[in-house]
Design an enzyme around this catalytic site. Structure first.
Site, short mmCIF file in Angstrom:
data_model
loop_
_atom_site.label_atom_id
_atom_site.label_comp_id
_atom_site.label_asym_id
_atom_site.label_seq_id
_atom_site.Cartn_x
_atom_site.Cartn_y
_atom_site.Cartn_z
N GLU A 105 -6.57 5.94 6.17
CA GLU A 105 -7.67 4.98 6.00
C GLU A 105 -8.09 4.38 7.33
O GLU A 105 -7.33 4.37 8.29
CB GLU A 105 -7.20 3.84 5.08
CG GLU A 105 -7.95 3.63 3.79
CD GLU A 105 -9.46 3.43 3.84
OE1 GLU A 105 -10.15 3.88 4.77
OE2 GLU A 105 -9.95 2.80 2.90
N ASP A 106 -9.31 3.86 7.36
CA ASP A 106 -9.79 3.21 8.58
C ASP A 106 -9.24 1.79 8.69
O ASP A 106 -8.72 1.40 9.73
CB ASP A 106 -11.32 3.20 8.64
CG ASP A 106 -11.99 2.63 7.39
OD1 ASP A 106 -11.29 2.29 6.41
OD2 ASP A 106 -13.24 2.52 7.38
N ASP A 109 -8.11 -4.07 4.36
CA ASP A 109 -8.70 -5.41 4.40
C ASP A 109 -8.14 -6.20 3.21
O ASP A 109 -6.99 -6.62 3.25
CB ASP A 109 -10.22 -5.24 4.36
CG ASP A 109 -11.01 -6.51 4.58
OD1 ASP A 109 -10.57 -7.35 5.37
OD2 ASP A 109 -12.08 -6.67 3.97
N PHE A 158 -15.38 -9.12 11.53
CA PHE A 158 -15.93 -7.84 11.09
C PHE A 158 -16.01 -6.88 12.28
O PHE A 158 -16.68 -7.18 13.27
CB PHE A 158 -17.29 -8.00 10.41
CG PHE A 158 -17.64 -6.81 9.57
CD1 PHE A 158 -17.11 -6.68 8.30
CD2 PHE A 158 -18.43 -5.80 10.08
CE1 PHE A 158 -17.38 -5.54 7.52
CE2 PHE A 158 -18.71 -4.66 9.32
CZ PHE A 158 -18.19 -4.55 8.04
N ARG A 171 -20.81 3.80 13.44
CA ARG A 171 -19.62 4.65 13.27
C ARG A 171 -19.34 5.48 14.50
O ARG A 171 -18.20 5.85 14.76
CB ARG A 171 -19.82 5.61 12.08
CG ARG A 171 -19.87 4.95 10.72
CD ARG A 171 -19.71 6.01 9.63
NE ARG A 171 -20.14 5.59 8.32
CZ ARG A 171 -19.39 4.92 7.44
NH1 ARG A 171 -18.17 4.58 7.76
NH2 ARG A 171 -19.86 4.59 6.27
#
Ligand code: IMP
Ligand code: MG
Length: 186
Positions: A105-106, A109, A158, A171
């Site tokens: 996963e990136d 959160d 963020f 991205r």
């Protein structure tokens, strides 16, 4: 680092993780995964689209045999917060029964997306399911989810770049940066 003349840079408050740091993370996690999955049936499951860059970098430092697969999920609701309801846009190509699944996963959160995914994949009888996340934002966690491999922790800001987006943009930045709040509060 080479200075990029790039209009996206105007929206970046500061660089959090440089390309060099990213490379070191991929090497470190790749080595750890290679040790832990010796003799196992490793399948890397990349969660599209955010983890593509990390997946590509991580897998080149994994020295044990593995196969790769992709899944695309979206949480209902756009913007900077997830709703917890997850929709599968693209499922895995093959069954994972008896295999050792490592979800790539990136960012972890709230953990809503991954806790849902882990549960879903466990129902398919793999030998094991673990998580490798490039970034971890522990302050925001609401779901009970454990990542065995974590690239680095980030503060409750963020972030974009290196696969991570805001509204599908940024991205392709080669580093991770903090997005200026004015960009998403407009
Ligand atoms: P969670 O379900 O709240 O853990 O959300 C995980 C997903 O939300 C990630 O896979 C990202 O797509 C997105 N996300 C969460 N935080 C950020 C961020 O700081 N930048 C970009 N995307 C994020
Ligand atoms: Mg994602």
């Amino acid at each position: 680092m080479e200075v990029l003349t790039n209009e996206m840079l105007n929206d970046i408050e500061k660089v959090l993780i440089t390309e060099e740091e990213i490379c070191a993370i991929a090497k470190r996690l790749g080595a750890a995964i290679s040790r832990d999955y010796e003799g196992k049936k490793l399948v890397l499951v990349s969660v599209l689209k955010g983890s593509v860059m990390f997946m590509a970098d991580l897998m080149r430092y994994i020295t044990v045999p593995c196969r790769i697969d992709f899944m695309s999920v979206s949480s209902y609701g756009s913007g900077v917060k997830t709703s917890g309801v997850v929709k599968i846009n693209k499922d895995l190509d093959k069954a994972i029964e008896g295999e050792d699944v490592l979800i790539v996963e990136d960012i972890l959160d709230s953990g809503m997306t991954l806790s849902y995914l882990v549960e879903l994949l466990r129902q398919r009888n793999p030998s094991s399911v673990e998580i490798c996340t490039f970034l971890d934002k522990p302050e925001r966690r609401t779901a009970d989810v454990y990542a065995k491999y974590v690239g680095t922790q980030v503060p409750d800001k963020f972030v974009v770049g290196y696969g991570l987006d805001y509204d599908e943009k940024y991205r392709n930045l080669p580093f991770v940066g903090v997005l200026k709040p004015c960009v998403y509060s407009k």
